[in-house]
Design a protein around this motif. Structure first.
Motif, short mmCIF file in Angstrom:
data_model
loop_
_atom_site.label_atom_id
_atom_site.label_comp_id
_atom_site.label_asym_id
_atom_site.label_seq_id
_atom_site.Cartn_x
_atom_site.Cartn_y
_atom_site.Cartn_z
N CYS A 148 0.85 -1.20 0.00
CA CYS A 148 0.00 0.00 0.00
C CYS A 148 0.88 1.25 0.00
O CYS A 148 2.08 1.19 0.28
CB CYS A 148 -0.91 0.01 1.23
N ASP A 149 0.28 2.37 -0.28
CA ASP A 149 0.97 3.65 -0.20
C ASP A 149 1.34 3.91 1.26
O ASP A 149 0.51 3.76 2.15
CB ASP A 149 0.04 4.75 -0.72
N GLU A 191 1.65 6.53 2.98
CA GLU A 191 0.78 7.51 3.64
C GLU A 191 -0.55 6.88 4.01
O GLU A 191 -1.11 7.17 5.08
CB GLU A 191 0.56 8.71 2.71
#
Length: 504
Positions: free
Chosen positions: A85-86, A88
């Motif tokens: 996942c990203d 952030e």
């Protein structure tokens, strides 16, 4: 207490009067105990249980003939990943999870009703030591992870918070578990926040539908599976207790995973922000033949399909990128909202279909002699905790790293996998990786630095022994303060005392 006459009449209605065939021989105490046990069994329920067990066992094993056509992977929008996942987005999930913990809205619920039979011990599996340098048991590791994640959430939000720990036991594990926790002062948790409760027991049944008498004065009983959770929640008013405490989200897990992250803020936050009422942590299957259930869809609804139910051809199917089509391995690690658990317990539990487990069940023969069978002779009916996925309005799966979060203790040392050695090695390898990532260096016996390997599989022994207490680090965080730029000889046991000594 019901009289022998009343109990006999009830058993006649159930077609199970043979359970009293030695009653006349028993002394008053054992006779009273047997009558009490049998008197608690409802005739209609007992009859239906025995009938269903025999009928289920008569079905041919293997995949249902039409399953492959009904099977589909979970839609991509229902699946998240801790590693792909990203960064952030992962930070947002973690922050939301910590926020809910700080608001006292998160509880953990441990499924600990099974015995340690496969492990080769007579006590509950949570009391087992796999041979760590600290000699900590599974229960202690889990208790300390709860304390650490409470501390982390409290530090972030400037508050004191509590994660209640509900532990579902069985007739076999309740007493030993309660004594174990009391003798160890609940591992410094508040006893009011450690709630033990007991799941139901069901009679073991012969292949022709007769309940098994284990001793002259005792029916062969077995826990009703981890899916017995939903009846047990009602039996012991657990959901009401959660409501009084303000709990809205529950992390449910199995006792035997030495790497389990209790109340994992990333998982909790992912599920909450996705609006899920039900979620499952998963790991990528190691290979098509790995004996784990697969989280997927059947007829468009989420479900765990057992590995024995999937044909080899289906298990081998791959995506264009070469990855397995059915790759999401179930690890008995789940998220539920309290509202969802309430709905299941009050409305859907009767719809759950028991699963057949064919076992070797000790019994007494017609002359009353005890027999330990050498091959399976009986049926134990179990419900599975994941069978409720089908009732979710919003179901999600969350993929995590096997090396970081899944190493189950299921078998004795003689087994090739999932044994004390493999689980110990997985934890020590994880801690060695954490130490390297925090900037530590390890020395060999001659004082030379060991080579730093960026990626170490948990299937091999770590180059140096390093055990990090959960009270120091929950998931590898904060270790730079103690380890960065320092050199250590094996073994390094980083507990609270050692951490204080290493503080700059």
């Amino acid at each position: 207490m019901a009289s022998e006459r009343d109990v006999r009449a009830r058993l006649q209605r159930a077609g199970q009067e043979h359970l009293l065939r030695f009653c006349a021989e028993l002394a008053p105490g054992p006779r009273a105990a047997l009558l009490a046990e049998l008197g608690a069994l409802e005739p209609e329920a007992l009859s239906e249980h025995c009938r269903r067990a025999a009928a289920a066992c008569a079905h041919p094993p293997g995949p249902p003939p039409d399953l492959a056509a009904r099977l589909r992977p979970l839609p991509p929008e229902c699946v998240g990943s801790a590693s792909r996942c990203d960064p952030e987005m992962r930070r947002l999930w973690e922050e939301e999870g910590f926020r809910q913990i700080a608001l006292n809205k998160v509880a953990v619920l441990l499924l600990a009703g099974g015995q340690g039979t496969r492990l080769g011990v007579t006590y509950p599996k949570g009391m087992y030591q796999v041979g760590l340098p600290s000699q900590k048991t599974l229960y202690q590791l889990q208790a300390e992870r709860i304390q650490r994640v409470e501390q982390l959430a409290g530090q972030r939000h400037g508050t004191r918070c509590t994660i209640p720990w509900y532990i579902m036991t069985s007739e076999f594990t309740l007493g030993p578990t309660a004594r174990f926790f009391k003798e160890r002062d609940f591992f410094h948790l508040d006893p009011d926040n450690v709630i033990l409760f007991e799941q139901r027991m069901l009679p073991a049944v012969t292949f022709d539908g007769r309940a098994i008498l284990e001793q002259k004065d005792k029916v062969a009983m077995a826990p009703d599976g981890n899916g017995g959770l939903y009846c047990a929640l009602s039996d012991h008013q657990i959901l009401e207790d959660m409501g009084r405490r303000g709990v809205e989200f529950v992390h449910v897990y199995c006792v035997d995973n030495i790497l389990v992250r209790l109340a994992d803020p990333v998982f909790i936050g992912f599920c909450v922000l996705r609006g899920a009422d039900c979620g499952a942590k998963v790991v990528e299957k190691a290979d098509p033949e790995e004996p784990v259930g697969v989280v997927c869809q059947v007829d468009g609804v989420p479900q765990v399909v057992e590995y024995s139910e999937i044909s080899p051809e289906t298990a081998q199917l791959r995506r264009p990128d070469g990855s397995l089509l059915y790759s999401l391995g179930n690890i008995c690690n789940h998220f539920f909202t309290r509202d969802f658990l309430q709905m299941v317990s009050s409305k859907f539990e009767p719809l759950l279909k028991p699963h057949v487990a064919v076992k070797k069940v000790p019994y007494v023969d017609e002359e009353g002699n005890p027999v330990k069978p050498i091959k399976p002779n009986g049926i134990k009916m179990e419900k599975f905790v994941f069978d409720v996925f089908q009732f979710a309005k919003s179901f999600v799966a969350f993929e995590v790293s096997r090396e970081e979060e899944f190493s189950p203790l299921k078998n004795a040392a003689s087994a090739a996998r999932d044994n004390p050695a493999t689980t110990r090695r997985a934890l020590l390898m994880q801690h060695y990786r954490w130490a390297l990532q925090a900037g530590a260096h390890f020395l060999d016996a001659c004082g030379a630095r060991l080579p730093e390997l960026p990626s170490l599989p948990s299937s091999r022994e770590p180059p140096a022994i390093c055990e990090i207490s959960p009270l120091v680090s929950y998931s590898g965080e904060g270790l730079e303060e103690y380890l960065q730029g320092r050199e250590f000889r094996s073994p390094l046991i980083l507990d609270e005392n050692q951490a204080r000594a290493l503080q700059p």
